[in-house]
Design a protein around this motif. Sequence first.
Motif, mmCIF file in Angstrom:
data_model
loop_
_atom_site.group_PDB
_atom_site.id
_atom_site.type_symbol
_atom_site.label_atom_id
_atom_site.label_comp_id
_atom_site.label_asym_id
_atom_site.label_seq_id
_atom_site.Cartn_x
_atom_site.Cartn_y
_atom_site.Cartn_z
ATOM 1 N N SER A 357 -67.177 11.007 65.229
ATOM 2 C CA SER A 357 -67.753 10.546 63.960
ATOM 3 C C SER A 357 -67.073 9.280 63.427
ATOM 4 N N LEU A 358 -65.954 8.891 64.024
ATOM 5 C CA LEU A 358 -65.249 7.697 63.570
ATOM 6 C C LEU A 358 -66.034 6.438 63.940
ATOM 7 N N SER A 359 -65.944 5.428 63.090
ATOM 8 C CA SER A 359 -66.560 4.141 63.417
ATOM 9 C C SER A 359 -65.723 3.459 64.506
ATOM 10 N N PRO A 360 -66.311 2.507 65.230
ATOM 11 C CA PRO A 360 -65.520 1.792 66.241
ATOM 12 C C PRO A 360 -64.247 1.153 65.668
ATOM 13 N N ASP A 361 -64.344 0.596 64.459
ATOM 14 C CA ASP A 361 -63.160 -0.024 63.849
ATOM 15 C C ASP A 361 -62.088 1.014 63.545
ATOM 16 N N GLU A 362 -62.501 2.168 63.046
ATOM 17 C CA GLU A 362 -61.534 3.229 62.749
ATOM 18 C C GLU A 362 -60.873 3.742 64.020
ATOM 19 N N LEU A 363 -61.662 3.901 65.059
ATOM 20 C CA LEU A 363 -61.128 4.415 66.320
ATOM 21 C C LEU A 363 -60.168 3.403 66.945
ATOM 22 N N ARG A 364 -60.554 2.166 66.922
ATOM 23 C CA ARG A 364 -59.696 1.111 67.470
ATOM 24 C C ARG A 364 -58.383 1.024 66.696
ATOM 25 N N ALA A 365 -58.469 1.125 65.364
ATOM 26 C CA ALA A 365 -57.265 1.060 64.527
ATOM 27 C C ALA A 365 -56.345 2.245 64.777
ATOM 28 N N ALA A 366 -56.940 3.417 65.037
ATOM 29 C CA ALA A 366 -56.117 4.599 65.298
ATOM 30 C C ALA A 366 -55.285 4.419 66.559
ATOM 31 N N PHE A 367 -55.871 3.857 67.596
ATOM 32 C CA PHE A 367 -55.117 3.617 68.819
ATOM 33 C C PHE A 367 -54.121 2.474 68.641
ATOM 34 N N TYR A 368 -54.497 1.477 67.871
ATOM 35 C CA TYR A 368 -53.572 0.375 67.631
ATOM 36 C C TYR A 368 -52.310 0.870 66.930
ATOM 37 N N GLY A 369 -52.493 1.827 66.052
ATOM 38 C CA GLY A 369 -51.347 2.421 65.371
ATOM 39 C C GLY A 369 -50.397 3.128 66.323
ATOM 40 N N GLU A 370 -50.910 3.481 67.495
ATOM 41 C CA GLU A 370 -50.078 4.118 68.526
ATOM 42 C C GLU A 370 -49.624 3.124 69.592
ATOM 43 N N GLY A 371 -49.863 1.831 69.335
ATOM 44 C CA GLY A 371 -49.386 0.803 70.254
ATOM 45 C C GLY A 371 -50.327 0.483 71.394
ATOM 46 N N ILE A 372 -51.608 0.889 71.282
ATOM 47 C CA ILE A 372 -52.585 0.644 72.347
ATOM 48 C C ILE A 372 -53.719 -0.222 71.798
ATOM 49 N N ALA A 373 -53.931 -1.378 72.389
ATOM 50 C CA ALA A 373 -55.065 -2.233 72.032
ATOM 51 C C ALA A 373 -56.181 -1.972 73.034
ATOM 52 N N LEU A 374 -57.322 -1.503 72.532
ATOM 53 C CA LEU A 374 -58.458 -1.198 73.392
ATOM 54 C C LEU A 374 -59.756 -1.513 72.675
ATOM 55 N N THR A 375 -60.861 -1.285 73.344
ATOM 56 C CA THR A 375 -62.186 -1.507 72.784
ATOM 57 C C THR A 375 -62.804 -0.163 72.428
ATOM 58 N N ALA A 376 -63.493 -0.095 71.289
ATOM 59 C CA ALA A 376 -64.115 1.156 70.858
ATOM 60 C C ALA A 376 -65.579 0.931 70.530
ATOM 61 N N TYR A 377 -66.384 1.961 70.809
ATOM 62 C CA TYR A 377 -67.815 1.905 70.535
ATOM 63 C C TYR A 377 -68.216 3.118 69.697
ATOM 64 N N GLU A 378 -69.467 3.145 69.295
ATOM 65 C CA GLU A 378 -69.988 4.276 68.525
ATOM 66 C C GLU A 378 -69.914 5.566 69.339
ATOM 67 N N GLY A 379 -69.824 6.690 68.637
ATOM 68 C CA GLY A 379 -69.879 7.991 69.286
ATOM 69 C C GLY A 379 -68.610 8.410 69.998
ATOM 70 N N GLY A 380 -67.460 7.796 69.629
ATOM 71 C CA GLY A 380 -66.199 8.219 70.223
ATOM 72 C C GLY A 380 -65.970 7.715 71.633
ATOM 73 N N LEU A 381 -66.590 6.598 71.983
ATOM 74 C CA LEU A 381 -66.428 6.021 73.310
ATOM 75 C C LEU A 381 -65.401 4.895 73.253
ATOM 76 N N ILE A 382 -64.413 4.931 74.152
ATOM 77 C CA ILE A 382 -63.411 3.874 74.212
ATOM 78 C C ILE A 382 -63.385 3.265 75.607
ATOM 79 N N ARG A 383 -63.003 1.993 75.650
ATOM 80 C CA ARG A 383 -62.899 1.260 76.915
ATOM 81 C C ARG A 383 -61.480 0.728 77.057
ATOM 82 N N LEU A 384 -60.886 0.971 78.215
ATOM 83 C CA LEU A 384 -59.550 0.473 78.517
ATOM 84 C C LEU A 384 -59.639 -0.424 79.749
ATOM 85 N N SER A 385 -59.157 -1.659 79.623
ATOM 86 C CA SER A 385 -59.189 -2.622 80.723
ATOM 87 C C SER A 385 -57.844 -2.604 81.430
#
Length: 407
Positions: A357-385
């Motif tokens: 239910s988190l927005s992509p910005d919220e999800l991305r920020a949550a991981f950034y707070g843990e030291g991980i920069a990644l891409t986030a999409y709607e519906g709880g989908l994340i992309r790691l390069s």
Amino acid sequence: MAPLLYLDTARLGQMSSAAQDVHRDFARFAGEVGGSIQFDDFLWGGIEACLPSVSVRYPGLAAWKGIAPLKKSLCDLTALPSESRVLLAARSAQLMKLAATLLCRPCRNVLVADTGWPPYQRILDFECRRTDRRTTMVKVCEDAFQRQLNEDEIVERVRRAYIEHCCDGLFLTAVSHLGIQLPVQKIVRRIERSAKVRFVVVDGAQDFCHVGSDLRGDCADLYLAGSHKWLGGYHPLGFAFYGKRRSRSVVEMVLRDSLDALHLDDPLLRFVGGLNQGNCRNADETVNLAALFSCQGAVSDAVLQGDWPSDKLAGRLENAHEIALLADGAVWTPQLPYSSLQSGIVLLNARHDRVRSLSPDELRAAFYGEGIALTAYEGGLIRLSMPAKRLQKVELAMVEKALRKVG
């Protein structure tokens, strides 16, 4: 600053070391020399065209040899045929407009796969409507992620759709933004055995310096890429490679007509990305050239590293496998197609509704707070390069901790 594991190449890649050096000294050079005649000599002739004192004062600019050598080094980096040529543009979308125009000149029905980047697809759709052409989309993405299609089955599905819908052109994405690697070479060759293919455009934005699709077999009339993702140039700079014998003159004619008619609105493309006819120094407006220099630095790093992108893919895939194993034990579902369709991009789907239910910005920020920069999409989908170098234990531990805490 807390340590950051950067896995966000969907947006921008991290600037390479040499790109930083070139960019830093270019800023100093611009501040002291400005736009004088010495800058013109430097732009077109490289650091060697300047006084010896310039190279001593700005050592980071040693990689800059001029615009023509930059173009050649990009062609060398792709391992494309020696006769290939490259266009440079500040806006990749303008090169996609050129690609759409080129497809719609000879082709009446262009086959595309649903793995393409949506903004590029919209550009092609618009041009098709404007010129009374059509596109036919073949769906492979969902079935590939569910492992209902392997490489040969994708080739056959695309071939069958091309024949059934009487297509005569192809727009294919070498690596999708979600990580599916299409067997472009096989698709084109298989179709050519039984049907006419008038023009082929390949989007290599997520392929260039990442997977390194084998396009040396002369299957693409136009190959689109850029410096700001996997190459590590950071500043957006679009490339369009061409040179196939059957279409080279057509590309140059359409480019010239499009620039003259102002159909393409990119001052950098007009200034340095044109047809090398000796008049490309005549700019209609002041052009931002900074991306050229960071790009040259990134190319220098890529060449020094020695390995071609395809050689580095093995390391990226090993990292992807490690991340998938961590995710499976941390309430995330890895989305991985068959191995031959995989790339250095890993998709993970959250299992809990709270995360979905988190927005992509919220999800991305949550991981950034843990030291991980990644891409986030709607519906709880994340992309790691994935990086080419093997992830260290401490880095894997960071990812595992973040997946467990956010998930």
